[in-house]
Scaffold this active site. Structure first.
Site, short mmCIF file in Angstrom:
data_model
loop_
_atom_site.label_atom_id
_atom_site.label_comp_id
_atom_site.label_asym_id
_atom_site.label_seq_id
_atom_site.Cartn_x
_atom_site.Cartn_y
_atom_site.Cartn_z
CG ASP A 81 -1.74 1.22 1.39
OD1 ASP A 81 -2.37 1.63 0.41
OD2 ASP A 81 -1.74 1.79 2.50
CG ASP A 139 -1.69 7.74 0.24
OD1 ASP A 139 -1.22 8.88 0.29
OD2 ASP A 139 -2.04 7.19 -0.82
CG ASP A 154 -2.37 2.70 6.28
OD1 ASP A 154 -2.52 2.45 5.06
OD2 ASP A 154 -2.77 3.75 6.80
#
Length: 278
Positions: free
Chosen positions: A43, A45, A223
């Site tokens: 991922d 961001d 996240d």
């Protein structure tokens, strides 16, 4: 989607450690198989890059592109960015570098950065629906609108007081369109609306059927709530899942911050170099 938006978890309920989540430990590099056998899925961001007040303020720290390029070479091309951002947006962030990627929460995919061919798995969002959703940004200064083509995101990091009002407004629009094929994704200070039927997990499943990813053991790091769909499918591939900033369900370990992720990835390369020395 039948679930009432007003009953969906809000941002302050999803970013901390999940209730009942297992105790995880900082990620040991010894868990990771040889890079020639691994598919590295990342991922962006909040995972590779620190979250910023606005999506356009993110930046690539010195050395990260070099690390990603080396991982791409060591895995023989089996590295991919897995993001809610569009492929065009991903390329702008990492310019001039380009990487294999799953973009738009699984809506589009590119295997070969040297090939302009992009696989699309969803139509653009309806223009009238997008117009109605975009008007929600007028509820308060600080609400930022991001049009991703396949989805629309309302960021409220600069207007945290507007969170409940945003979800209430989206709920009203959703109630007017009970049969619309859309899905609401709550995230870290963002409410995102996209077409249903595709997720990061569906994108990763498709990716894992393609060379050079096919037959490898995936390592995924994410996240946010949208990454949990990928955490959930890692056992199907004997894969490894790691969360960032919180201890999520179904992961083998966690990182405290994106800087820890970047350090971990750099050390993976160092470990392989050391193992090759006589």
């Amino acid at each position: 989607m039948n679930e009432d938006l007003l009953e969906m978890p809000l941002e302050d309920e999803i970013v901390g450690e999940e209730e009942g989540a297992p105790e995880t430990v900082p990620v040991p590099r010894s868990l990771v198989p040889h890079l020639s056998e691994t598919a590295v899925l990342l991922d962006i961001d909040g995972t590779l890059l620190e979250l910023m007040p606005t999506p356009r303020e993110v930046w690539v720290p010195p050395g990260l592109s070099k690390t990603l390029n080396r991982l791409l070479a060591r895995t023989n091309g089996a590295l991919a960015l897995v993001s809610g951002r569009s492929l065009n947006d991903i390329d702008l962030i990492f310019a001039p570098e380009q990487y294999p990627a799953v973009g738009g929460h699984g809506a589009e995919m590119r295997i070969d950065p040297d090939n302009e061919s992009v696989d699309s798995h969803a139509p653009p969002m309806d223009r009238e629906l997008k117009r109605r959703l975009a008007a929600i940004a007028k509820l308060s200064p600080g609400i930022l609108l991001e049009d991703k083509g396949y989805s629309l995101a309302l960021h409220y990091r600069l207007a945290p007081h507007a969170e409940k009002a945003i979800y209430a407004a989206v709920s009203l629009i959703r109630a007017d369109l009970p049969n619309a094929p859309i899905e609401i994704l709550p995230g870290k200070c963002v409410c995102e609306i996209k077409h249903s039927g595709f997720t990061k997990a569906t994108g990763v499943r498709e990716l894992m059927t393609r060379e050079p990813f096919k037959g490898r053991r995936p390592l995924f790091i994410g996240d946010d709530v949208t990454d949990e769909t990928v955490f959930g499918i890692m056992p199907d591939y004997d894969g490894l899942a790691f969360s960032v900033g919180r201890r999520a369900q179904g992961v083998q370990g966690h990182f405290d911050s994106p800087s820890d992720v970047r350090e971990f990835l750099a050390h993976l390369l160092d470990d392989e170099r050391d193992a090759a020395l006589p």
